[in-house]
Design a protein around this motif. Structure first.
Motif, PDB file in Angstrom:
ATOM      1  N   ILE A  60      30.952  54.946 100.276  1.00 29.53           N
ATOM      2  CA  ILE A  60      31.078  55.085  98.833  1.00 29.53           C
ATOM      3  C   ILE A  60      29.709  55.463  98.267  1.00 29.53           C
ATOM      4  CG2 ILE A  60      30.699  52.599  98.426  1.00 29.53           C
ATOM      5  CD1 ILE A  60      33.075  54.767  96.370  1.00 29.53           C
ATOM      6  N   SER A  63      26.394  55.606  91.880  1.00 29.17           N
ATOM      7  CA  SER A  63      26.590  56.313  90.616  1.00 29.17           C
ATOM      8  C   SER A  63      25.620  57.492  90.541  1.00 29.17           C
ATOM      9  CB  SER A  63      26.325  55.353  89.454  1.00 29.17           C
ATOM     10  OG  SER A  63      26.036  56.063  88.271  1.00 29.17           O
ATOM     11  N   ASN A 130      34.796  55.609  89.635  1.00 29.06           N
ATOM     12  CA  ASN A 130      34.273  56.833  90.271  1.00 29.06           C
ATOM     13  C   ASN A 130      34.783  58.108  89.593  1.00 29.06           C
ATOM     14  OD1 ASN A 130      33.474  54.906  92.376  1.00 29.06           O
ATOM     15  ND2 ASN A 130      35.566  55.068  93.105  1.00 29.06           N
ATOM     16  N   VAL A 133      33.403  61.805  89.751  1.00 23.44           N
ATOM     17  CA  VAL A 133      33.558  62.724  90.884  1.00 23.44           C
ATOM     18  C   VAL A 133      34.376  63.965  90.518  1.00 23.44           C
ATOM     19  CG1 VAL A 133      35.693  61.721  91.818  1.00 23.44           C
ATOM     20  CG2 VAL A 133      34.105  62.866  93.355  1.00 23.44           C
ATOM     21  N   VAL A 207      31.559  52.135  89.417  1.00 19.79           N
ATOM     22  CA  VAL A 207      31.621  52.523  90.823  1.00 19.79           C
ATOM     23  C   VAL A 207      32.369  51.455  91.617  1.00 19.79           C
ATOM     24  CG1 VAL A 207      30.243  53.145  92.856  1.00 19.79           C
ATOM     25  CG2 VAL A 207      29.402  53.706  90.572  1.00 19.79           C
ATOM     26  N   SER A 208      33.119  51.873  92.616  1.00 21.58           N
ATOM     27  CA  SER A 208      33.836  50.929  93.478  1.00 21.58           C
ATOM     28  C   SER A 208      32.873  50.029  94.239  1.00 21.58           C
ATOM     29  CB  SER A 208      34.677  51.696  94.505  1.00 21.58           C
ATOM     30  OG  SER A 208      35.706  52.404  93.897  1.00 21.58           O
ATOM     31  N   LEU A 249      34.973  60.137  98.599  1.00 20.03           N
ATOM     32  CA  LEU A 249      35.876  59.613  97.581  1.00 20.03           C
ATOM     33  C   LEU A 249      37.324  60.048  97.784  1.00 20.03           C
ATOM     34  CD1 LEU A 249      33.443  59.833  94.578  1.00 20.03           C
ATOM     35  CD2 LEU A 249      34.419  57.774  95.568  1.00 20.03           C
ATOM     36  N   SER A 284      41.580  60.327  93.779  1.00 24.26           N
ATOM     37  CA  SER A 284      40.830  59.642  94.828  1.00 24.26           C
ATOM     38  C   SER A 284      41.684  58.507  95.376  1.00 24.26           C
ATOM     39  CB  SER A 284      39.536  59.067  94.248  1.00 24.26           C
ATOM     40  OG  SER A 284      38.945  58.142  95.142  1.00 24.26           O
ATOM     41  N   ARG A 286      40.276  55.925  96.863  1.00 24.50           N
ATOM     42  CA  ARG A 286      39.510  54.685  96.758  1.00 24.50           C
ATOM     43  C   ARG A 286      40.265  53.735  95.835  1.00 24.50           C
ATOM     44  NH1 ARG A 286      34.994  53.318  99.992  1.00 24.50           N
ATOM     45  NH2 ARG A 286      34.123  55.275 100.796  1.00 24.50           N
TER      46      ARG A 286
END
Length: 357
Positions: A60, A63, A130, A133, A207-208, A249, A284, A286
């Motif tokens: 991952i 940022s 995210n 992206v 962010v994850s 991602l 994504s 994720r």
């Protein structure tokens, strides 16, 4: 006695078969663990079509403003407050966070969101985790970037139902916001561009967390279960997932018709090109296990239903050439789900802001 022997045989043979299958599955997982413990450049080539420009799965990423957080902290704080402030809506009841709740992985867990005065939105609210992206935003790609996207829900009749001049007048009347804007931008001038810029900068911090798969990539080779390892291999090979879901991602940032559009024309509404009818943004993967219900319309409530829809798609002339019947068996579907669990991390800790007065 013979009857007892027959019954014993009927029980013993299936047990032997189960034992054999279990040993074979464990043996396969051990082989895969050795293969995938290597650097990703040494992994088996994925099953992708010749015209697909794919990138390998990876950690991952941070940022895009990670190295600027200190200098941007006042803009981030302003954007955070605006994101959670229902005063941006005409009713004073709905904020961006209404449909993108941090406790729910920045979505709302609804098939379709509930907006102004109980109105139902046309599509499912995707997570903003995210979201930086994406090259284009919304399911149909009608926003060119995050800042452009921020205008949409505020002005949508079915969401926040505001007019931007009214929102700006409301914010200007709040002393705390005038002070916030001065700290963020050096002057207390409040306008739509600065407001949406602050929201955008804040969203770029979302962010994850690291998942089991990230820990595996970092060197903890036992971070994936045997089932998840087999699922990783299936994801990259037989299940053909990397035709659309690749890179760190797990999205190709493109739009595809996967046969689930229904009456929604998707990308066509933006481009008016017949070839784009029924196409939607590749999301994504994720946090995929935390962000259902799935698809652009939230019509699938269980991840098993999503996999089954892609496993045996209803083929037609408009569906993407990347979509084909996969014929995954029951155990393969379970292993694939195990991998999807492995790329889904717990929700990041988050403290909601105190709104300016």
């Amino acid at each position: 006695m013979k009857k007892l022997l027959v019954i014993s045989s009927l029980i013993f043979v299936p047990l032997l078969l189960v034992s054999f299958i279990t040993r074979e599955s464990a043996s396969q997982a051990n082989r895969l663990r050795k293969i995938y413990s290597q650097h990703p450049s040494q992994w088996p080539a994925p099953f992708v079509d010749d015209n697909v420009k794919w990138t390998e799965l990876g950690l991952i990423p941070p940022s895009p403003i990670e190295n600027q957080k200190d200098s941007l902290q006042n803009i981030i704080a302003l954007g955070k407050a605006l994101f959670f402030d229902p005063r941006l809506s005409s009713s004073g009841k709905i904020s961006c966070a209404t449909c993108h709740d941090p406790a729910l992985h920045w979505t709302d867990k609804k098939e379709k969101s509930i907006g102004h005065e109980g109105a139902t939105t046309q599509r499912n609210a995707p997570t903003i985790l995210n979201s930086w992206v994406y090259h284009k935003l919304f399911w149909d790609g009608r926003a060119r970037d995050l800042q452009d996207q921020a205008f949409g829900p505020i002005e949508s009749e079915s969401e926040m139902n505001s007019e931007m001049p009214d929102v700006i007048r409301t914010i200007r009347k709040i002393k705390g916001y005038r002070e916030f804007f001065e700290k963020a931008f050096g002057k207390n001038e409040i306008n739509p561009d600065r407001m949406t810029e602050a929201i955008t900068v804040f969203e770029k911090t979302i962010v994850s967390n690291k998942s089991s798969f990230d820990r595996f990539l970092e060197g903890n080779k036992m971070a994936l279960s045997n089932s998840a390892l087999r699922g990783l291999h299936l994801f990259r090979t037989k299940a053909r997932c990397m035709n659309c879901h690749h890179g760190a991602l797990l999205t190709d940032n493109l739009f595809h018709n996967i046969g689930t559009a229904g009456a929604d024309v998707g990308l066509y509404k933006v481009t008016h090109a017949d070839a784009d009818s029924g196409k939607f943004k590749t999301p994504s993967l994720r946090e995929v296990m935390h962000t259902g219900p799935w698809l652009h319309d939230g019509s699938l409530k269980h991840i098993e239903a999503v996999i089954e829809r892609l496993n045996e798609p209803a083929m037609n002339s408009q569906i993407s050439h990347l979509i084909r019947p996969l014929h995954l068996n029951k155990n393969e579907k379970k292993d694939l789900i195990s991998f999807l669990i492995a790329i889904s991390a717990p929700a990041p800790h988050f403290e909601k802001p105190v709104l300016p007065q």
